[in-house]
Enzyme design. Structure first.
Site, PDB file in Angstrom:
ATOM      1  N   SER A 143      -3.271   4.042  -7.065  1.00 56.93           N
ATOM      2  CA  SER A 143      -3.286   4.207  -5.605  1.00 56.93           C
ATOM      3  C   SER A 143      -4.260   3.174  -5.046  1.00 56.93           C
ATOM      4  O   SER A 143      -5.112   2.652  -5.779  1.00 56.93           O
ATOM      5  CB  SER A 143      -3.797   5.608  -5.256  1.00 56.93           C
ATOM      6  OG  SER A 143      -4.124   5.706  -3.883  1.00 56.93           O
ATOM      7  N   TYR A 156      -9.722  12.658  -6.511  1.00 58.05           N
ATOM      8  CA  TYR A 156      -8.610  11.691  -6.501  1.00 58.05           C
ATOM      9  C   TYR A 156      -9.141  10.262  -6.625  1.00 58.05           C
ATOM     10  O   TYR A 156      -8.634   9.463  -7.418  1.00 58.05           O
ATOM     11  CB  TYR A 156      -7.832  11.888  -5.201  1.00 58.05           C
ATOM     12  CG  TYR A 156      -6.477  11.220  -5.143  1.00 58.05           C
ATOM     13  CD1 TYR A 156      -5.348  11.826  -5.692  1.00 58.05           C
ATOM     14  CD2 TYR A 156      -6.309  10.001  -4.497  1.00 58.05           C
ATOM     15  CE1 TYR A 156      -4.089  11.231  -5.614  1.00 58.05           C
ATOM     16  CE2 TYR A 156      -5.058   9.390  -4.414  1.00 58.05           C
ATOM     17  CZ  TYR A 156      -3.953  10.013  -4.970  1.00 58.05           C
ATOM     18  OH  TYR A 156      -2.720   9.411  -4.881  1.00 58.05           O
TER      19      TYR A 156
END
Ligand code: NAD
Length: 260
Positions: A143, A156
């Protein structure tokens, strides 16, 4: 150009993983699907991809938080495709948004299990056969959060930075063997993972879904989300001969986010 290759894509019952499965099948790869979802919907998806692209497909479920399910995913994939896995796409993942002080430790551990431990375990299982064949592609769906941070996403962000480190380390170990390991780093893509965050923000600000979406997309200078096929086509490129010297690196598709 992927005819005769077999791709295992975790979390391919939805969103980016589903798009990657179709993109690789359209280039001739056989597909091992994995992920959660409605049994009938999954069967339809797996059958349709087989029919639409004239490739072999199979679905192997399992919860990637569980070590024995990860092992079973690999073992069952090999029973169906004894030639082994040529392309591994570590894609499954989920988000949890919470200030650090309230972040539940068990959720952190689950996120690590799905987005770091399972990729480690599957890569470890697949890489030997790839090296032996002299060709392989390991693609980690990281990401933009593997490069930058956002508030309330400690788990995350830490995990996505971690998978980029793992990508580099695997690339070094496999260099010169015909195997590459790369990371895809999308900005916001409008999948169920994104939709949940937009809905939560909409609720918080008392606005519509579109208000929530707009707020999230403030970090994209383009103001637009990335489309699933804008990620999956890059993954197909990473599997091509032209990408043979791309290893250890990240491919960022983020509407300008990290350049801002
Ligand atoms: P999604 O929710 O549409 O799909 C996630 C997939 O992972 C589903 O198939 C789900 O069943 C599977 N999954 C989740 N937990 C699992 C578990 N324990 N065991 C097995 N499968 C599991 O989300 P998405 O947006 O397509 O996300 C795919 C990947 O892309 C994730 O790693 C995510 O972090 C990453 N990503 C998403 C975005 C975004 O904005 N959507 C941006 C950057 C990176």
């Amino acid at each position: 150009f992927l005819s005769g290759r077999t791709a295992l894509i975790t979390g391919s019952t939805s969103g980016i993983g589903e798009g990657v499965a179709k993109a690789l099948a359209s280039r001739g790869a056989n597909i091992v699907f994995n992920g959660f979802g409605d049994e009938n919907e999954i069967k339809k998806l797996v059958d349709n991809v087989q029919k639409d692209y004239s490739v072999q497909t199979t679905f192997i479920g399992g919860d990637l938080t569980k070590e024995k399910d990860v092992q079973a995913l690999y073992d069952n994939a090999l029973s169906k495709f004894p030639g082994g896995i040529d392309i591994l796409v570590n894609n499954a993942g989920f988000q949890n948004v919470s200030p650090l002080e309230n972040f539940p430790l068990d959720v952190f551990n689950k996120m690590v299990a799905v987005m770091l431990t399972a990729p480690f375990h599957l890569t470890k299982l697949c890489v030997g056969n790839m090296k032996q064949k002299g060709w392989g592609r390991i693609i980690n769906i990281a990401s933009v959060h593997g490069h930058v941070a956002s508030p309330n996403k400690t788990a995350y962000v830490a995990i996505k930075h971690g998978i980029i480190g793992f990508t580099k380390a695997v690339a070094i170990e496999t260099a010169g063997t015909g195997v590459t390991c790369t990371a895809m780093c999308p900005g916001y893509v409008e999948t169920p993972l994104f939709i949940k965050q937009a809905e939560d923000i909409a609720k918080k600000i008392g606005g519509t879904y579109d208000d929530g979406k707009k707020q999230i997309l403030r970090v994209h200078p383009t103001g637009e989300p990335v489309k699933v096929d804008e990620v999956s086509e890059c993954v197909a490129f990473l599997c091509s001969q032209a990408a043979s010297q791309m290893t250890g690196s990240s491919l960022i598709v983020d509407g300008g986010w990290v350049s801002h």
